[in-house]
Design a protein around this motif. Sequence first.
Motif, PDB file in Angstrom:
ATOM      1  N   VAL A  33       0.842  -1.199   0.000  1.00 26.98           N
ATOM      2  CA  VAL A  33       0.000   0.000   0.000  1.00 26.98           C
ATOM      3  C   VAL A  33       0.881   1.254   0.000  1.00 26.98           C
ATOM      4  O   VAL A  33       0.654   2.197  -0.762  1.00 26.98           O
TER       5      VAL A  33
ATOM      6  N   ALA B  23       1.115   3.929  -3.099  1.00 29.46           N
ATOM      7  CA  ALA B  23       0.862   5.369  -2.916  1.00 29.46           C
ATOM      8  C   ALA B  23       2.045   6.190  -3.420  1.00 29.46           C
ATOM      9  O   ALA B  23       1.867   7.247  -4.045  1.00 29.46           O
TER      10      ALA B  23
ATOM     11  N   ARG C 118       2.011   6.206  -7.155  1.00 34.44           N
ATOM     12  CA  ARG C 118       0.948   7.107  -7.616  1.00 34.44           C
ATOM     13  C   ARG C 118       1.415   8.565  -7.546  1.00 34.44           C
ATOM     14  O   ARG C 118       1.189   9.352  -8.473  1.00 34.44           O
TER      15      ARG C 118
ATOM     16  N   ALA D 138      -5.023   4.179  -9.041  1.00 27.00           N
ATOM     17  CA  ALA D 138      -5.951   5.234  -8.599  1.00 27.00           C
ATOM     18  C   ALA D 138      -6.438   5.094  -7.159  1.00 27.00           C
ATOM     19  O   ALA D 138      -6.480   6.085  -6.422  1.00 27.00           O
ATOM     20  N   PRO D 139      -6.801   3.877  -6.699  1.00 25.18           N
ATOM     21  CA  PRO D 139      -7.330   3.792  -5.326  1.00 25.18           C
ATOM     22  C   PRO D 139      -6.304   4.135  -4.243  1.00 25.18           C
ATOM     23  O   PRO D 139      -6.691   4.408  -3.108  1.00 25.18           O
ATOM     24  N   PHE D 140      -5.010   4.104  -4.577  1.00 26.81           N
ATOM     25  CA  PHE D 140      -3.991   4.185  -3.531  1.00 26.81           C
ATOM     26  C   PHE D 140      -3.572   5.627  -3.252  1.00 26.81           C
ATOM     27  O   PHE D 140      -2.440   6.025  -3.457  1.00 26.81           O
ATOM     28  N   THR D 141      -4.531   6.371  -2.780  1.00 24.50           N
ATOM     29  CA  THR D 141      -4.261   7.754  -2.408  1.00 24.50           C
ATOM     30  C   THR D 141      -3.492   7.778  -1.086  1.00 24.50           C
ATOM     31  O   THR D 141      -3.492   6.798  -0.329  1.00 24.50           O
TER      32      THR D 141
ATOM     33  N   MET E 107      -5.717   7.114   1.784  1.00 23.61           N
ATOM     34  CA  MET E 107      -6.016   5.699   2.023  1.00 23.61           C
ATOM     35  C   MET E 107      -4.810   4.988   2.626  1.00 23.61           C
ATOM     36  O   MET E 107      -4.935   4.141   3.523  1.00 23.61           O
TER      37      MET E 107
ATOM     38  N   SER F  54      -6.235  -4.539  -7.402  1.00 28.10           N
ATOM     39  CA  SER F  54      -7.653  -4.481  -6.992  1.00 28.10           C
ATOM     40  C   SER F  54      -7.890  -5.308  -5.740  1.00 28.10           C
ATOM     41  O   SER F  54      -8.598  -4.892  -4.819  1.00 28.10           O
TER      42      SER F  54
ATOM     43  N   ALA G 113      -6.636  -3.419  -2.792  1.00 26.88           N
ATOM     44  CA  ALA G 113      -7.527  -2.313  -2.402  1.00 26.88           C
ATOM     45  C   ALA G 113      -8.712  -2.851  -1.593  1.00 26.88           C
ATOM     46  O   ALA G 113      -9.132  -2.248  -0.610  1.00 26.88           O
ATOM     47  N   GLU G 114      -9.211  -4.027  -1.993  1.00 26.11           N
ATOM     48  CA  GLU G 114     -10.324  -4.632  -1.229  1.00 26.11           C
ATOM     49  C   GLU G 114      -9.888  -5.086   0.155  1.00 26.11           C
ATOM     50  O   GLU G 114     -10.597  -4.914   1.138  1.00 26.11           O
TER      51      GLU G 114
ATOM     52  N   ALA H 218      -9.612  -2.554   3.133  1.00 30.04           N
ATOM     53  CA  ALA H 218     -10.849  -2.249   3.858  1.00 30.04           C
ATOM     54  C   ALA H 218     -11.043  -3.189   5.047  1.00 30.04           C
ATOM     55  O   ALA H 218     -11.603  -2.800   6.069  1.00 30.04           O
TER      56      ALA H 218
END
Length: 750
Positions: free
Chosen positions: A236, A240, A243, A271-274, A277, A609, A612-613, A616
């Motif tokens: 993660v 980030a 990214r 994209a999801p790895f801001t 996050m 993906s 990212a799941e 959570a």
Amino acid sequence: MTDTADRTVFRTCPLCEATCGLQIEIVDDAVTRIRGDMADVFSHGFICPKGSTLKQLHEDPDRLRAPLVRRGFDDAGAPVFEEVGWDEAYRVVDEQLRAVRETHGNAAVGMYLGNPGAHVLGAATHTRHLMKALGGGAVFSASTVDQMPRHVTSGYLYGSGGSMPVPDIDRTDLFVCLGANPYASNGSICTAPDFPGRIEAVQERGGRVVVIDPRRSRTAEQADLHLAITPGTDAVLLAAIARLLLEGGHRGTGHVADLIDGLESIEAALAPFTVEMAAPATGIDESAIVALADEIAAAERAAVYGRIGTCAVEFGTLTTWLLDVIAILSGNLDSPGGTMFPEAAHTRVRGEKPGRPFRVGRWTSRVNGRPEVQGEFPVADLPDEILEPGEGQLRMIFTVAGNPVLSCPDGARMDEAFAALDAMVAVDIYLNETTRHASVILPPPGSLEKSHYDMAFTGLSVRNVANFSPTVFENDAPTEEDILASLALIALGFGPEADPNDLHDQVVAGLLQAEIETPESPVAGRDLDELVSMVDGDTGSERVLDAMLRTGVRGDGFGSVPDGLSLAKLRENPHGIDFGALEPRLPALLRTPGGRIDLFAGPFAEELSRLAERVAEWGADDRLLLVGRRHLKSNNSWMHNLPILVKGKPRCTLQLHPDDAADRGLTDGAAARISSRVGAVVAPVEVTDSVRPGVVSLPHGWGHDLPGIRMRVAAEHAGVNSNVLTDPAIIDPLSGNAVLNGIPVEVAPA
Ligand SMILES: Nc1nc2c(c(=O)[nH]1)N[C@H]1C(S)=C(S)[C@@H](COP(=O)(O)OP(=O)(O)OC[C@H]3O[C@@H](n4cnc5c(=O)[nH]c(N)nc54)[C@H](O)[C@@H]3O)O[C@H]1N2
Ligand SMILES: Nc1nc2c(c(=O)[nH]1)N[C@H]1C(S)=C(S)[C@@H](COP(=O)(O)OP(=O)(O)OC[C@H]3O[C@@H](n4cnc5c(=O)[nH]c(N)nc54)[C@H](O)[C@@H]3O)O[C@H]1N2
Ligand code: SF4
Ligand SMILES: [Mo]
């Protein structure tokens, strides 16, 4: 040489990946002193406390010197071994292998290959021939508790699992070290003798060192910045950072940028790895993540390096891929001071050549349907493959230099599985937790009784170097490669009396014939008999080595390249030969189908993906997360029989943060029960703020209290087997690598 020594010899220490040069003094055929070889071209006199223990290893009365055959069990159920001659040992192997194959077929015979195999010349040259001769059964190795994610990433990106970039530590301005503690391990997949000195040199020349580790390790103490990450979350953090690099417009530079495909997809995949996050997921502040990305982007030369803490985790392959993605985006791949590809002297000469797509899963495992990776199955599945009945169930295992009962997941079930085998052959120097299940143990000579050249680590080295160490103490016992060759010949049906030299000759001839048929080879078109007659070497593996060196990238081509390399030339240079700093190797190195680097050649978008799941779900579990740690005086499980390395305070302790200790009513020295989904152990607590709250650390390689082992010193310093806690159900799906870090555990007073 001190004036009292009869002779002084120089050799490379084979114990870890650092390959330090040793100076060994001998009087009356006994080692009197071992110290660092000041003239070694690579280590310049550096040595760690293990280097000098080659003497104690050589003299260890528990080290096996003759084959053992199991003749039954005593009343307590412990195996009863008889020392036998080599002929008898091979006869028993032949008989047992025939029996298993006749009843259950070839698929019932598997292999496990352990770590020292990579440090032993005879194993490096000959293990594959035994594997081929056994033909059919499942193969497992320590690679799936270690670096398999590195092979898989390299396979997809560069077309070969063996093309592994290493940090160019001597020329970097920024060394970012994730999940590695080279002050204890002396480095891995980065052969750099005196790694600590090389880290300090980065700082001395004005560079920076950043360590990312849930523990404040010795390396972290030395760092300019330590970020205590939540275990298992490096992917993660790196996603980030990648990214942020993309956002900053970083898309690689120079010759490598021109080779990259897949850049158009990467933005969407990341994209999801801001930062928003990543911060709560990793436990690292948003500002620290941004600052690290900025630092990597701004550094002239940055080397971002990850090891066990980034491989032996659920997203190990994705993490390793992200390390390379960051190197590519920041312009540091294949670039001095970044991460570079070493070139060992024995590398074949092949020129630019496209290859076939890297594939895994060409076959799948019987019980859990796991894909084969590099020809192997995850060792986490080994117990199932032995214990679950059905067609293809493993009934016999050959182990070479491995101790999976202590080193691999679900230690208790691993032990149960080995006990259930019909037969087991161990090529090993000790009667230990795993080999006590063997029906035959075949001990190779000790380190000082065999010659040495680092087949594996010259290819992972921060400078291109080569050195050869001749045998120090000659003896008549079979060499490591003789044993492997004899077993291969038995497996091929030539019987227990077959001459291992026949196989050695075939291996050398086969290797040279392939070179003769390769247009780029320096010996293309030459006469086989002529070349064979020129090969030098006293043992089977020395002859293979000479053939490889002379046809390798720096070879003498058997006379066609003046001043080229040969075994003879290495013998003339007992302190090694330094061929210099690493040089860029792309694109010639690539074996991908198009000769380019496709970032998404593997299932990395899907894996992002999945990550990212999973993010959570993290945090919902309030159990403690278990990580490992290494100590300078240990070497996985097998060096605890040397008094000099185990004396002092017991080291197999559970490190626990003061807050977590207080919550559980645990104090320093108290006995704690540590339990996971699969097992429990009791270990003394060491309360320390060097571990992050929520994280506990227990070293692996201990647990020498099993009955029937012949390691008297280790048994007195038993410790507990941390891998009793390792859950085999969770693996890195892309590589099959075990998850040895970030294991959820409960800790309570025992
Ligand atoms: N003295 C000694 N030297 C050895 C060995 C040995 O047993 N003893 N073994 C050799 C072998 S086989 C190998 S492969 C190498 C390994 O070499 P290294 O990878 O340098 O080994 P470790 O010292 O275990 O360092 C791993 C670090 O990762 C941290 N860590 C755990 N989980 C995570 C995580 O999720 N994220 C991050 N960022 N860090 C994490 C741990 O706290 C630990 O400090 O060492 C080799 N050298
Ligand atoms: N929890 C946890 N578990 C881990 C790790 C971790 O970080 N955490 N690290 C993993 C890693 S990186 C690795 S590489 C594995 C290691 O896994 P293994 O290789 O299975 O285990 P070792 O403890 O290295 O055992 C080496 C064996 O080789 C034998 N041996 C030593 N020298 C020689 C020789 O010259 N010839 C032969 N034939 N045998 C020899 C020893 O007696 C011993 O039986 O452990 C893994 N296990
Ligand atoms: S660092 Fe590794 S290679 Fe060097 S002396 Fe120690 S064990 Fe041997
Ligand atoms: Mo390892």
